[in-house]
Motif scaffolding. Sequence first.
Motif, PDB file in Angstrom:
ATOM      1  N   ALA A 111       0.831  -1.209   0.000  1.00 17.83           N
ATOM      2  CA  ALA A 111       0.000   0.000   0.000  1.00 17.83           C
ATOM      3  C   ALA A 111       0.866   1.260   0.000  1.00 17.83           C
ATOM      4  O   ALA A 111       0.522   2.248  -0.658  1.00 17.83           O
ATOM      5  CB  ALA A 111      -0.933  -0.007   1.204  1.00 17.83           C
ATOM      6  N   GLN A 112       1.972   1.236   0.719  1.00 19.04           N
ATOM      7  CA  GLN A 112       2.848   2.410   0.755  1.00 19.04           C
ATOM      8  C   GLN A 112       3.396   2.733  -0.630  1.00 19.04           C
ATOM      9  O   GLN A 112       3.477   3.904  -1.008  1.00 19.04           O
ATOM     10  CB  GLN A 112       3.993   2.205   1.743  1.00 19.04           C
ATOM     11  N   HIS A 113       3.750   1.720  -1.394  1.00 21.47           N
ATOM     12  CA  HIS A 113       4.237   1.977  -2.746  1.00 21.47           C
ATOM     13  C   HIS A 113       3.097   2.426  -3.661  1.00 21.47           C
ATOM     14  O   HIS A 113       3.275   3.330  -4.479  1.00 21.47           O
ATOM     15  CB  HIS A 113       4.955   0.749  -3.310  1.00 21.47           C
ATOM     16  N   ALA A 114       1.941   1.838  -3.503  1.00 17.51           N
ATOM     17  CA  ALA A 114       0.781   2.214  -4.324  1.00 17.51           C
ATOM     18  C   ALA A 114       0.336   3.643  -4.048  1.00 17.51           C
ATOM     19  O   ALA A 114      -0.172   4.322  -4.944  1.00 17.51           O
ATOM     20  CB  ALA A 114      -0.368   1.244  -4.069  1.00 17.51           C
ATOM     21  N   THR A 115       0.534   4.114  -2.812  1.00 14.31           N
ATOM     22  CA  THR A 115       0.050   5.433  -2.411  1.00 14.31           C
ATOM     23  C   THR A 115       1.153   6.479  -2.290  1.00 14.31           C
ATOM     24  O   THR A 115       0.889   7.598  -1.846  1.00 14.31           O
ATOM     25  CB  THR A 115      -0.701   5.346  -1.068  1.00 14.31           C
ATOM     26  N   ALA A 116       2.368   6.122  -2.679  1.00 13.32           N
ATOM     27  CA  ALA A 116       3.506   7.047  -2.614  1.00 13.32           C
ATOM     28  C   ALA A 116       3.758   7.542  -1.188  1.00 13.32           C
ATOM     29  O   ALA A 116       4.061   8.710  -0.958  1.00 13.32           O
ATOM     30  CB  ALA A 116       3.324   8.216  -3.579  1.00 13.32           C
ATOM     31  N   THR A 117       3.627   6.627  -0.238  1.00  7.01           N
ATOM     32  CA  THR A 117       3.938   6.936   1.164  1.00  7.01           C
ATOM     33  C   THR A 117       5.117   6.082   1.630  1.00  7.01           C
ATOM     34  O   THR A 117       5.262   5.806   2.808  1.00  7.01           O
ATOM     35  CB  THR A 117       2.708   6.703   2.067  1.00  7.01           C
ATOM     36  N   CYS A 118       5.957   5.686   0.689  1.00  6.87           N
ATOM     37  CA  CYS A 118       7.036   4.715   0.930  1.00  6.87           C
ATOM     38  C   CYS A 118       8.354   5.356   1.335  1.00  6.87           C
ATOM     39  O   CYS A 118       9.206   4.692   1.926  1.00  6.87           O
ATOM     40  CB  CYS A 118       7.232   3.850  -0.306  1.00  6.87           C
ATOM     41  N   CYS A 119       8.579   6.617   1.011  1.00  7.69           N
ATOM     42  CA  CYS A 119       9.811   7.313   1.395  1.00  7.69           C
ATOM     43  C   CYS A 119       9.510   8.814   1.423  1.00  7.69           C
ATOM     44  O   CYS A 119       8.492   9.262   0.892  1.00  7.69           O
ATOM     45  CB  CYS A 119      10.955   6.995   0.438  1.00  7.69           C
ATOM     46  N   ARG A 120      10.418   9.549   2.012  1.00 10.55           N
ATOM     47  CA  ARG A 120      10.148  10.979   2.168  1.00 10.55           C
ATOM     48  C   ARG A 120      10.130  11.731   0.836  1.00 10.55           C
ATOM     49  O   ARG A 120       9.406  12.714   0.686  1.00 10.55           O
ATOM     50  CB  ARG A 120      11.166  11.602   3.138  1.00 10.55           C
ATOM     51  N   GLU A 121      10.893  11.276  -0.145  1.00 11.25           N
ATOM     52  CA  GLU A 121      10.861  11.941  -1.453  1.00 11.25           C
ATOM     53  C   GLU A 121       9.502  11.739  -2.132  1.00 11.25           C
ATOM     54  O   GLU A 121       8.928  12.676  -2.682  1.00 11.25           O
ATOM     55  CB  GLU A 121      12.003  11.457  -2.350  1.00 11.25           C
ATOM     56  N   CYS A 122       8.969  10.531  -2.061  1.00  5.14           N
ATOM     57  CA  CYS A 122       7.639  10.275  -2.631  1.00  5.14           C
ATOM     58  C   CYS A 122       6.569  11.044  -1.854  1.00  5.14           C
ATOM     59  O   CYS A 122       5.634  11.589  -2.445  1.00  5.14           O
ATOM     60  CB  CYS A 122       7.330   8.785  -2.635  1.00  5.14           C
ATOM     61  N   ILE A 123       6.727  11.087  -0.541  1.00  3.35           N
ATOM     62  CA  ILE A 123       5.777  11.837   0.297  1.00  3.35           C
ATOM     63  C   ILE A 123       5.835  13.329  -0.064  1.00  3.35           C
ATOM     64  O   ILE A 123       4.807  13.993  -0.143  1.00  3.35           O
ATOM     65  CB  ILE A 123       6.057  11.581   1.793  1.00  3.35           C
ATOM     66  N   ARG A 124       7.024  13.835  -0.324  1.00  2.00           N
ATOM     67  CA  ARG A 124       7.156  15.238  -0.748  1.00  2.00           C
ATOM     68  C   ARG A 124       6.453  15.462  -2.081  1.00  2.00           C
ATOM     69  O   ARG A 124       5.652  16.380  -2.227  1.00  2.00           O
ATOM     70  CB  ARG A 124       8.635  15.634  -0.871  1.00  2.00           C
ATOM     71  N   LYS A 125       6.770  14.614  -3.033  1.00  5.57           N
ATOM     72  CA  LYS A 125       6.245  14.788  -4.393  1.00  5.57           C
ATOM     73  C   LYS A 125       4.722  14.655  -4.450  1.00  5.57           C
ATOM     74  O   LYS A 125       4.052  15.456  -5.091  1.00  5.57           O
ATOM     75  CB  LYS A 125       6.895  13.763  -5.318  1.00  5.57           C
ATOM     76  N   TRP A 126       4.181  13.629  -3.818  1.00  2.00           N
ATOM     77  CA  TRP A 126       2.767  13.318  -3.956  1.00  2.00           C
ATOM     78  C   TRP A 126       1.877  13.939  -2.874  1.00  2.00           C
ATOM     79  O   TRP A 126       0.696  14.181  -3.112  1.00  2.00           O
ATOM     80  CB  TRP A 126       2.570  11.809  -3.952  1.00  2.00           C
ATOM     81  N   HIS A 127       2.452  14.166  -1.686  1.00  2.00           N
ATOM     82  CA  HIS A 127       1.632  14.611  -0.546  1.00  2.00           C
ATOM     83  C   HIS A 127       2.064  15.969   0.010  1.00  2.00           C
ATOM     84  O   HIS A 127       1.507  16.430   0.997  1.00  2.00           O
ATOM     85  CB  HIS A 127       1.646  13.544   0.547  1.00  2.00           C
ATOM     86  N   LYS A 128       3.065  16.582  -0.628  1.00  2.00           N
ATOM     87  CA  LYS A 128       3.493  17.956  -0.319  1.00  2.00           C
ATOM     88  C   LYS A 128       4.013  18.134   1.107  1.00  2.00           C
ATOM     89  O   LYS A 128       3.857  19.195   1.693  1.00  2.00           O
ATOM     90  CB  LYS A 128       2.359  18.962  -0.581  1.00  2.00           C
ATOM     91  N   MET A 129       4.662  17.107   1.668  1.00  2.00           N
ATOM     92  CA  MET A 129       5.258  17.209   3.003  1.00  2.00           C
ATOM     93  C   MET A 129       6.768  17.235   2.843  1.00  2.00           C
ATOM     94  O   MET A 129       7.350  16.303   2.288  1.00  2.00           O
ATOM     95  CB  MET A 129       4.842  16.025   3.874  1.00  2.00           C
ATOM     96  N   GLN A 130       7.373  18.297   3.312  1.00  2.00           N
ATOM     97  CA  GLN A 130       8.795  18.509   3.096  1.00  2.00           C
ATOM     98  C   GLN A 130       9.657  17.561   3.923  1.00  2.00           C
ATOM     99  O   GLN A 130       9.392  17.349   5.105  1.00  2.00           O
ATOM    100  CB  GLN A 130       9.173  19.960   3.423  1.00  2.00           C
ATOM    101  N   PRO A 131      10.688  16.988   3.290  1.00  2.00           N
ATOM    102  CA  PRO A 131      11.640  16.165   4.043  1.00  2.00           C
ATOM    103  C   PRO A 131      12.505  17.052   4.939  1.00  2.00           C
ATOM    104  O   PRO A 131      12.496  18.274   4.808  1.00  2.00           O
ATOM    105  CB  PRO A 131      12.471  15.490   2.956  1.00  2.00           C
ATOM    106  N   GLY A 132      13.231  16.414   5.848  1.00  2.00           N
ATOM    107  CA  GLY A 132      14.121  17.161   6.727  1.00  2.00           C
ATOM    108  C   GLY A 132      13.451  17.667   7.981  1.00  2.00           C
ATOM    109  O   GLY A 132      14.081  18.291   8.829  1.00  2.00           O
ATOM    110  N   ARG A 133      12.160  17.423   8.110  1.00  2.00           N
ATOM    111  CA  ARG A 133      11.393  17.795   9.307  1.00  2.00           C
ATOM    112  C   ARG A 133      10.623  16.574   9.774  1.00  2.00           C
ATOM    113  O   ARG A 133      10.066  15.846   8.956  1.00  2.00           O
ATOM    114  CB  ARG A 133      10.367  18.888   8.991  1.00  2.00           C
ATOM    115  N   GLU A 134      10.573  16.393  11.076  1.00  2.00           N
ATOM    116  CA  GLU A 134       9.795  15.284  11.613  1.00  2.00           C
ATOM    117  C   GLU A 134       8.325  15.481  11.243  1.00  2.00           C
ATOM    118  O   GLU A 134       7.809  16.606  11.290  1.00  2.00           O
ATOM    119  CB  GLU A 134       9.952  15.218  13.137  1.00  2.00           C
ATOM    120  N   LEU A 135       7.666  14.401  10.855  1.00  2.00           N
ATOM    121  CA  LEU A 135       6.240  14.493  10.520  1.00  2.00           C
ATOM    122  C   LEU A 135       5.425  14.646  11.799  1.00  2.00           C
ATOM    123  O   LEU A 135       5.651  13.936  12.781  1.00  2.00           O
ATOM    124  CB  LEU A 135       5.783  13.239   9.768  1.00  2.00           C
TER     125      LEU A 135
END
Length: 132
Positions: free
Chosen positions: A75-99
Amino acid sequence: MTKEEWYKQLFERLGNSKFRSSFHLKQKDIDYINEKGMDTIWQHAKDFIAKREAPAVIINDGKQTPTKGHPVFIAQHATATCCRECIRKWHKMQPGRELSEVQQDYLIDVIMTWIQKEMDKYEIKEHFDHRR
Protein backbone atom coordinates in the motif's frame (compact mmCIF):
# COMPACT_ATOMS: atom_id res chain seq x y z
CA MET A 1 -10.83 21.44 -0.89
CA THR A 2 -12.59 18.73 1.11
CA LYS A 3 -10.96 15.46 2.12
CA GLU A 4 -13.19 13.62 -0.36
CA GLU A 5 -12.15 15.94 -3.20
CA TRP A 6 -8.45 15.62 -2.29
CA TYR A 7 -8.66 11.82 -2.06
CA LYS A 8 -10.54 11.60 -5.35
CA GLN A 9 -7.83 13.65 -7.10
CA LEU A 10 -5.01 11.79 -5.31
CA PHE A 11 -6.29 8.33 -6.17
CA GLU A 12 -6.96 9.37 -9.78
CA ARG A 13 -3.36 10.63 -10.08
CA LEU A 14 -2.00 7.47 -8.44
CA GLY A 15 -4.15 5.40 -10.80
CA ASN A 16 -2.64 7.22 -13.77
CA SER A 17 0.90 6.39 -12.66
CA LYS A 18 2.09 3.20 -14.36
CA PHE A 19 4.34 2.43 -11.38
CA ARG A 20 1.85 3.22 -8.57
CA SER A 21 -1.05 1.46 -10.29
CA SER A 22 0.98 -1.72 -10.72
CA PHE A 23 0.68 -2.54 -7.00
CA HIS A 24 -2.19 -4.74 -5.84
CA LEU A 25 -2.82 -7.00 -2.90
CA LYS A 26 -2.17 -10.66 -3.60
CA GLN A 27 -4.19 -13.51 -2.13
CA LYS A 28 -1.69 -14.02 0.71
CA ASP A 29 -2.03 -10.32 1.63
CA ILE A 30 -5.82 -10.57 1.62
CA ASP A 31 -5.66 -13.71 3.76
CA TYR A 32 -3.30 -11.94 6.18
CA ILE A 33 -5.65 -8.96 6.46
CA ASN A 34 -8.64 -11.24 7.01
CA GLU A 35 -6.74 -13.19 9.64
CA LYS A 36 -5.39 -10.16 11.53
CA GLY A 37 -8.26 -7.71 11.02
CA MET A 38 -8.19 -4.12 9.82
CA ASP A 39 -7.50 -2.74 13.31
CA THR A 40 -4.24 -4.69 13.47
CA ILE A 41 -3.29 -3.64 9.93
CA TRP A 42 -3.98 -0.02 10.93
CA GLN A 43 -1.67 -0.45 13.93
CA HIS A 44 1.04 -1.88 11.66
CA ALA A 45 0.65 1.11 9.31
CA LYS A 46 0.90 3.47 12.28
CA ASP A 47 4.08 1.75 13.50
CA PHE A 48 5.68 1.66 10.04
CA ILE A 49 4.97 5.35 9.40
CA ALA A 50 6.22 6.37 12.85
CA LYS A 51 9.44 4.39 12.57
CA ARG A 52 10.24 4.55 8.84
CA GLU A 53 8.78 7.84 7.58
CA ALA A 54 8.21 10.27 10.46
CA PRO A 55 11.80 11.00 11.56
CA ALA A 56 13.38 14.18 10.21
CA VAL A 57 16.42 12.25 9.03
CA ILE A 58 16.16 8.75 7.58
CA ILE A 59 19.52 7.15 6.89
CA ASN A 60 18.25 4.78 4.18
CA ASP A 61 15.56 7.06 2.74
CA GLY A 62 14.30 5.65 -0.52
CA LYS A 63 15.09 2.10 0.57
CA GLN A 64 13.29 1.82 3.91
CA THR A 65 10.10 0.23 2.58
CA PRO A 66 10.23 -3.24 0.99
CA THR A 67 8.01 -3.80 -2.05
CA LYS A 68 6.54 -7.01 -0.61
CA GLY A 69 6.18 -8.98 2.60
CA HIS A 70 3.33 -7.02 4.22
CA PRO A 71 0.10 -5.48 2.86
CA VAL A 72 1.08 -2.09 4.29
CA PHE A 73 4.38 -2.11 2.37
CA ILE A 74 2.48 -2.74 -0.87
CA ALA A 75 0.00 0.00 0.00
CA GLN A 76 2.85 2.41 0.75
CA HIS A 77 4.24 1.98 -2.75
CA ALA A 78 0.78 2.21 -4.32
CA THR A 79 0.05 5.43 -2.41
CA ALA A 80 3.51 7.05 -2.61
CA THR A 81 3.94 6.94 1.16
CA CYS A 82 7.04 4.71 0.93
CA CYS A 83 9.81 7.31 1.40
CA ARG A 84 10.15 10.98 2.17
CA GLU A 85 10.86 11.94 -1.45
CA CYS A 86 7.64 10.27 -2.63
CA ILE A 87 5.78 11.84 0.30
CA ARG A 88 7.16 15.24 -0.75
CA LYS A 89 6.24 14.79 -4.39
CA TRP A 90 2.77 13.32 -3.96
CA HIS A 91 1.63 14.61 -0.55
CA LYS A 92 3.49 17.96 -0.32
CA MET A 93 5.26 17.21 3.00
CA GLN A 94 8.80 18.51 3.10
CA PRO A 95 11.64 16.17 4.04
CA GLY A 96 14.12 17.16 6.73
CA ARG A 97 11.39 17.79 9.31
CA GLU A 98 9.79 15.28 11.61
CA LEU A 99 6.24 14.49 10.52
CA SER A 100 3.58 15.76 12.91
CA GLU A 101 0.89 13.50 14.36
CA VAL A 102 -1.60 15.05 11.94
CA GLN A 103 0.67 14.32 8.96
CA GLN A 104 1.27 10.76 10.16
CA ASP A 105 -2.48 10.22 10.65
CA TYR A 106 -3.10 11.47 7.11
CA LEU A 107 -0.53 9.05 5.62
CA ILE A 108 -2.01 6.17 7.62
CA ASP A 109 -5.48 7.11 6.41
CA VAL A 110 -4.32 7.18 2.77
CA ILE A 111 -2.73 3.75 3.20
CA MET A 112 -5.81 2.29 4.88
CA THR A 113 -8.12 3.83 2.27
CA TRP A 114 -6.12 2.11 -0.47
CA ILE A 115 -6.16 -1.20 1.40
CA GLN A 116 -9.93 -0.93 1.89
CA LYS A 117 -10.40 -0.20 -1.83
CA GLU A 118 -8.33 -3.30 -2.65
CA MET A 119 -10.34 -5.41 -0.19
CA ASP A 120 -13.59 -4.08 -1.68
CA LYS A 121 -12.40 -5.11 -5.17
CA TYR A 122 -11.56 -8.56 -3.82
CA GLU A 123 -15.01 -8.87 -2.21
CA ILE A 124 -16.71 -7.92 -5.48
CA LYS A 125 -14.53 -10.33 -7.48
CA GLU A 126 -15.14 -13.11 -4.96
CA HIS A 127 -18.89 -12.46 -5.11
CA PHE A 128 -18.93 -12.78 -8.90
CA ASP A 129 -16.60 -15.80 -8.88
CA HIS A 130 -19.04 -17.64 -6.61
CA ARG A 131 -21.90 -16.96 -9.01
CA ARG A 132 -20.23 -18.86 -11.85
